[in-house]
Design a protein around this motif. Structure first.
Motif, PDB file in Angstrom:
ATOM      1  N   VAL A 117       7.072  -9.427   5.960  1.00 26.95           N
ATOM      2  CA  VAL A 117       5.785  -9.706   5.380  1.00 26.95           C
ATOM      3  C   VAL A 117       6.227  -9.213   3.570  1.00 26.95           C
ATOM      4  N   ARG A 118       5.327 -10.234   2.937  1.00 34.92           N
ATOM      5  CA  ARG A 118       5.419  -9.870   1.475  1.00 34.92           C
ATOM      6  C   ARG A 118       4.468  -8.492   1.208  1.00 34.92           C
ATOM      7  N   LEU A 119       3.161  -8.519   1.769  1.00 35.55           N
ATOM      8  CA  LEU A 119       2.251  -7.416   1.551  1.00 35.55           C
ATOM      9  C   LEU A 119       1.938  -7.064   2.633  1.00 35.55           C
ATOM     10  N   LEU A 120       1.821  -5.787   2.996  1.00 35.06           N
ATOM     11  CA  LEU A 120       1.107  -5.169   4.203  1.00 35.06           C
ATOM     12  C   LEU A 120       0.067  -4.218   3.760  1.00 35.06           C
ATOM     13  N   ALA A 121      -1.358  -4.484   3.864  1.00 35.12           N
ATOM     14  CA  ALA A 121      -2.426  -3.743   3.564  1.00 35.12           C
ATOM     15  C   ALA A 121      -3.031  -3.095   4.995  1.00 35.12           C
ATOM     16  N   LEU A 122      -3.318  -1.817   4.986  1.00 31.85           N
ATOM     17  CA  LEU A 122      -3.799  -1.106   6.128  1.00 31.85           C
ATOM     18  C   LEU A 122      -4.919  -0.325   5.738  1.00 31.85           C
ATOM     19  N   ASN A 123      -5.814  -0.472   6.148  1.00 28.45           N
ATOM     20  CA  ASN A 123      -7.038   0.576   5.962  1.00 28.45           C
ATOM     21  C   ASN A 123      -6.939   1.828   6.649  1.00 28.45           C
ATOM     22  N   MET A 124      -7.150   2.742   5.800  1.00 27.30           N
ATOM     23  CA  MET A 124      -6.662   4.330   6.522  1.00 27.30           C
ATOM     24  C   MET A 124      -7.619   5.259   5.964  1.00 27.30           C
ATOM     25  N   SER A 125      -8.328   5.958   6.820  1.00 23.75           N
ATOM     26  CA  SER A 125      -9.504   6.914   6.212  1.00 23.75           C
ATOM     27  C   SER A 125      -8.837   8.022   5.543  1.00 23.75           C
ATOM     28  N   THR A 126      -7.714   8.194   5.851  1.00 17.41           N
ATOM     29  CA  THR A 126      -6.849   9.388   5.097  1.00 17.41           C
ATOM     30  C   THR A 126      -5.595   8.813   4.619  1.00 17.41           C
ATOM     31  N   PHE A 127      -4.899   9.486   3.707  1.00 21.08           N
ATOM     32  CA  PHE A 127      -3.525   9.035   3.602  1.00 21.08           C
ATOM     33  C   PHE A 127      -2.553  10.286   3.414  1.00 21.08           C
ATOM     34  N   GLU A 128      -1.649  10.289   4.193  1.00 21.08           N
ATOM     35  CA  GLU A 128      -0.823  11.330   4.211  1.00 21.08           C
ATOM     36  C   GLU A 128       0.655  10.949   4.208  1.00 21.08           C
ATOM     37  N   PRO A 129       1.329  10.567   3.011  1.00 20.09           N
ATOM     38  CA  PRO A 129       2.532  10.160   2.804  1.00 20.09           C
ATOM     39  C   PRO A 129       3.588  10.789   3.408  1.00 20.09           C
TER      40      PRO A 129
END
Length: 151
Positions: A117-129
Motif C-alpha cells: 500500500v502506498r498510504l495506510l491511514a488508521l484512526n487511533m484514539s491514542t498514539f503510542e509509538p
C-alpha cells in the motif's frame, strides 16, 4: 438491501465496469457484502462509510481494491491487512486492531517482497509509538507542524 437488489445492480451491463463504489448508511448482511467483495479489482475503489457490517465478517477480497476507505471497520482483522497488494490508499476508521496487531503488520509489510500500500491511514484514539514501532527503525520528520513517522 436484499441479495437480489445487489445482484441486479452489480450485474447491470451499464454499471459492470464501475471504478468507484460507495456504500453509506444502513446495514448490510454478509451475503450482500460478499457480492460487493466479489467485484474487487485493482482499478476499483470501495468506500464504506456509516454502514453496519457484521463484526465477524471476513472476505479474502476485502483489501484487494485500489483505494479503500472503511469508516466503520470493527470487522477488519490483521489477516485482511496481510492480503494488501499494490493498493493506493487504505483508510481504516473505527477498528478493533491492537497496537500489537499493527506492529506485526508493519514488520510483515517491511519484509514483504511486493508493494502492499502506498498510504495506510488508521484512526487511533491514542498514539503510542513505543508499542506500535517496537523493534522497527523509524525516522521522525516534521513539516508544517505535523510529525511523520517514516518506517
Amino acid at each position: 438491501m436484499t441479495v437480489q437488489f445487489f445482484k441486479e445492480i452489480l450485474t447491470e451491463p451499464a454499471l459492470k465496469n464501475f471504478e468507484f463504489l460507495c456504500l453509506d448508511k444502513g446495514e448490510i448482511d454478509a451475503e450482500c457484502l460478499d457480492l460487493v467483495m466479489e467485484t474487487a479489482h485493482s482499478n476499483r475503489d470501495l468506500h464504506i462509510y456509516e454502514m453496519k457490517i457484521p463484526e465477524d465478517y471476513y472476505h479474502e477480497n476485502a483489501f484487494k481494491f485500489y483505494d479503500i476507505k472503511y469508516r466503520e471497520a470493527k470487522w477488519v482483522r490483521i489477516e485482511h491487512l496481510f492480503t494488501l497488494k499494490n493498493s493506493h490508499i487504505v483508510n481504516i476508521g473505527r477498528h478493533n486492531l491492537t497496537y500489537f496487531d499493527l506492529n506485526t503488520y508493519i514488520k510483515f509489510w517491511i519484509n514483504n517482497d511486493h508493494d502492499m500500500v502506498r498510504l495506510l491511514a488508521l484512526n487511533m484514539s491514542t498514539f503510542e509509538p513505543e508499542i506500535l514501532f517496537d523493534g522497527i527503525v523509524v525516522f521522525l520528520a516534521r513539516r508544517r507542524g505535523l510529525t511523520f513517522h517514516l518506517v
